[in-house]
Motif scaffolding. Structure first.
Motif, PDB file in Angstrom:
ATOM      1  N   ALA A 135       0.945  -1.177  -0.070  1.00  0.00           N
ATOM      2  CA  ALA A 135       0.011   0.011  -0.015  1.00  0.00           C
ATOM      3  C   ALA A 135       1.007   1.224   0.100  1.00  0.00           C
ATOM      4  N   LEU A 136       1.966   1.199   0.898  1.00  0.00           N
ATOM      5  CA  LEU A 136       2.767   2.698   0.979  1.00  0.00           C
ATOM      6  C   LEU A 136       3.527   2.816  -0.410  1.00  0.00           C
ATOM      7  N   GLU A 137       4.055   1.643  -1.109  1.00  0.00           N
ATOM      8  CA  GLU A 137       4.587   1.759  -2.338  1.00  0.00           C
ATOM      9  C   GLU A 137       3.558   2.574  -3.218  1.00  0.00           C
ATOM     10  N   LEU A 138       2.452   2.159  -3.455  1.00  0.00           N
ATOM     11  CA  LEU A 138       1.482   2.725  -4.328  1.00  0.00           C
ATOM     12  C   LEU A 138       0.917   4.356  -3.904  1.00  0.00           C
ATOM     13  N   ALA A 139       0.932   4.352  -2.486  1.00  0.00           N
ATOM     14  CA  ALA A 139       0.348   5.887  -1.988  1.00  0.00           C
ATOM     15  C   ALA A 139       0.903   6.988  -2.244  1.00  0.00           C
ATOM     16  N   ASP A 140       0.288   8.324  -2.555  1.00  0.00           N
ATOM     17  CA  ASP A 140       0.872   9.454  -2.586  1.00  0.00           C
ATOM     18  C   ASP A 140       1.152   9.816  -1.332  1.00  0.00           C
ATOM     19  N   TYR A 141       0.362   9.450  -0.344  1.00  0.00           N
ATOM     20  CA  TYR A 141       0.285   9.898   0.908  1.00  0.00           C
ATOM     21  C   TYR A 141      -0.318   9.007   1.721  1.00  0.00           C
ATOM     22  N   ALA A 142       0.049   9.029   2.956  1.00  0.00           N
ATOM     23  CA  ALA A 142      -0.371   7.887   3.854  1.00  0.00           C
ATOM     24  C   ALA A 142      -0.695   8.347   5.482  1.00  0.00           C
ATOM     25  N   TYR A 143      -1.637   8.019   5.979  1.00  0.00           N
ATOM     26  CA  TYR A 143      -1.829   7.807   7.490  1.00  0.00           C
ATOM     27  C   TYR A 143      -1.565   6.760   8.351  1.00  0.00           C
ATOM     28  N   VAL A 144      -1.058   6.740   9.257  1.00  0.00           N
ATOM     29  CA  VAL A 144      -0.965   5.658  10.458  1.00  0.00           C
ATOM     30  C   VAL A 144      -1.821   6.075  11.511  1.00  0.00           C
ATOM     31  N   LEU A 145      -2.909   5.079  11.580  1.00  0.00           N
ATOM     32  CA  LEU A 145      -3.951   5.127  12.458  1.00  0.00           C
ATOM     33  C   LEU A 145      -3.462   4.220  13.824  1.00  0.00           C
ATOM     34  N   GLU A 146      -3.604   4.970  15.193  1.00  0.00           N
ATOM     35  CA  GLU A 146      -3.208   4.081  16.307  1.00  0.00           C
ATOM     36  C   GLU A 146      -4.545   4.233  17.206  1.00  0.00           C
TER      37      GLU A 146
END
Lengths: 292, 240
Positions: free
Chosen positions: B203-214
């Protein structure tokens, strides 16, 4: 004798099938056990009686009664079940709420209209009959079968070939996924309530014509019979409900003719018990399949 | 990433079930044409976020601005009408209906038959396996085929924003690759996607931007490739 019994059985059975159709639609799509369904049956019969009493021909009284019974169903469904659906209450809750409502409605109807058996005015139907070889079939019976066939075909093509029918089947399977597709599930539920109430009401008129006896509690025994039929047919299965309705009608007629009319009412339930022992999914249900 | 003119702009979103709060004070934005990815451990609230955005659960607080209109607390069918399609967790295809009917349901809001036919052609060109199965009951498809159907069904709406919830979950490796190739193709076509994935690496390879939810809050955010390189992400989500 045998042939005549089968013809009579098919006539009553086609009205049963129509009644079961509305019930299986309501149960399959709305996913609730709604016991008020039998009330629409009685409402339909009484409304047709009132219309006929006011001079309306059957061609007007029947559709009018069905449409009004459908509207009554929409209102009752909204009043009784909206809250339960919103809170996703268990099925037992809808069973109890509609049971209570039904008892109240039957009582109110008896108080209002009297509980004695009433009959359609003489001359509402042509008294003639057609001979089919050695058998005879009356104009009333042709009307019953014709109406049942027409309404069933209408419903089947609605479900199979229209956008609304597609949405109804989707809703029967998965309400959340239907909403995600853009289906206004509340609006579809109202249409399903209307259709099933109208089918129940039409069946009430037809059974009232066939036996020429109308009473407030006529829907009560019919509701039980209706549940037996839709379980036999496989819950939510439209073709199954039609076939099981006809089957029960014929078996009842044969029982009345060859055994005793005392056992007539029991034959459907006997068949139900025997079927469930062998095929718990019903005669026409697929194992593991749920609804519609 | 707070950006003016983002297609979707979520502010201070709070979501929950009954008495429990699952997501709190969530800010998130999805610019037009971007793939934004939401990763996090099981139970972090990723699925809840998507269910909140598509209206399957009501927002308790906050705003969901889509094309500058607040969709928070609108019913799901209204949100679908606004142009958000959600391929939900567990696929949720209509198993008793045929593949063809599932696609027809996806195009429920389509303005015309010609438009529906055009979209259907596109969906079948993207997932040729489905073309061979059009008359089959969808419940009989394999898991991977059902996932393709779920994505195809969502695309039948021709959405402005596509929400994908765990599209690779429970699939055989071969299908996982195929699903990610399909998502990459959608990205290349300029589709806007909010992707929830447990397969964080892909997913991160594809993503322009990412959020990590905790536990219902954003703990880290940044461009996908940047997060891939961070040691704390690698430790927690990329299997060390």
């Amino acid at each position: 004798m045998l042939g005549q019994q089968i013809i009579n059985g098919l006539v009553a059975g086609s009205a049963y099938a129509l009644f079961a159709l509305g019930l299986t639609l309501m149960f399959g799509v709305l996913g609730v056990v709604n016991l008020t369904y039998g009330f629409y049956f009685a409402v339909g019969a009484y409304l047709a009686l009132l219309a006929a009493g006011a001079g309306a021909p059957i061609a007007l009284a029947l559709p009018l009664a069905a449409i009004l019974a459908g509207l009554v169903a929409v209102v009752l469904d909204f009043l009784l079940l909206t809250r339960l659906r919103r809170t996703r209450a268990p099925e037992l809750a809808s069973l109890m709420v509609t049971l209570g409502a039904t008892l109240f409605l039957y009582s109110a109807m008896s108080a209002l209209l009297g509980s004695e058996i009433r009959r359609f005015p003489a001359g509402l139907l042509d008294n003639g009959a057609f001979a089919l070889g050695a058998y005879r079939i009356s104009v009333g019976q042709i009307l019953i079968v014709g109406t049942a066939v027409l309404l069933s075909l209408g419903l089947v093509s609605l479900m199979g070939a229209t956008r609304t029918g597609l949405a109804m089947r989707a809703l029967a399977e998965n309400s959340d996924a239907s909403e995600l597709m853009g289906v206004d599930t509340q609006a579809i539920m109202r249409r399903v309530s209307f259709l099933s109430g109208a089918l129940g009401g039409a069946a009430g008129v037809l059974i009232g014509l066939e036996y020429n006896a109308i009473a407030p509690y006529m829907g009560e025994a019919m509701t039980l019979k209706g549940f037996a039929i839709i379980i036999l047919g496989g819950l939510g299965n439209i073709g199954g409900a039609l076939a099981a309705g006809l089957l029960v009608g014929v078996l009842e007629a044969l029982t009345a003719g060859y055994v005793s009319s005392v056992y007539k009412e029991a034959v459907g339930f006997l068949l139900l018990v025997l079927t469930l022992w062998v095929r718990p999914q019903g005669l026409f249900g697929r194992p593991g399949a749920r609804r519609a | 990433m707070s950006m003016n003119g983002a297609l979707l702009e979520v502010r201070g979103l709070e979501l929950g079930y009954g008495r429990s709060t699952v997501v709190e004070g969530l800010d998130l934005s999805v610019p037009e044409g971007a793939i934004v990815c939401l990763i996090g451990a099981n139970g972090a609230g990723k699925t809840t976020v998507l269910r909140g955005l598509s209206g399957l659960i009501r927002a308790r607080r906050g705003a969901v601005l889509f094309e500058r209109t607040d969709l928070a607390n609108k019913p799901a069918h209204r949100i679908a009408r606004a142009g958000i399609a959600h391929a939900p967790e567990g696929r949720q295809i209509f198993g008793e209906m045929t593949v063809s009917e599932n696609l027809a349901m996806g195009a429920y809001l389509s303005p015309s038959k010609a438009e529906t036919a055009r979209r259907r052609e596109g969906a079948l060109a993207r997932f040729p396996r489905l073309a061979e199965r059009m008359r089959q009951r969808a419940g009989l498809l394999s898991g991977g085929e059902q996932q393709m159907l779920a994505i195809a069904r969502a695309l039948m709406a021709d959405p402005k924003l596509l929400l994908l919830d765990e599209p690779s979950m429970g699939l055989a490796p071969l299908f996982v690759d195929e699903i990610f190739r399909a998502i990459a193709a959608l990205k290349a076509e300029g589709r806007t996607i909010l992707l929830v994935e447990q397969n964080a690496h892909a997913a991160l390879e594809l993503a322009d931007y990412a959020y990590v939810l905790e536990t219902g809050k954003v703990s880290i955010e940044g461009p996908g490739r940047e997060l891939l390189a961070r040691p704390e992400i690698a430790d927690a989500y990329l299997g060390g």
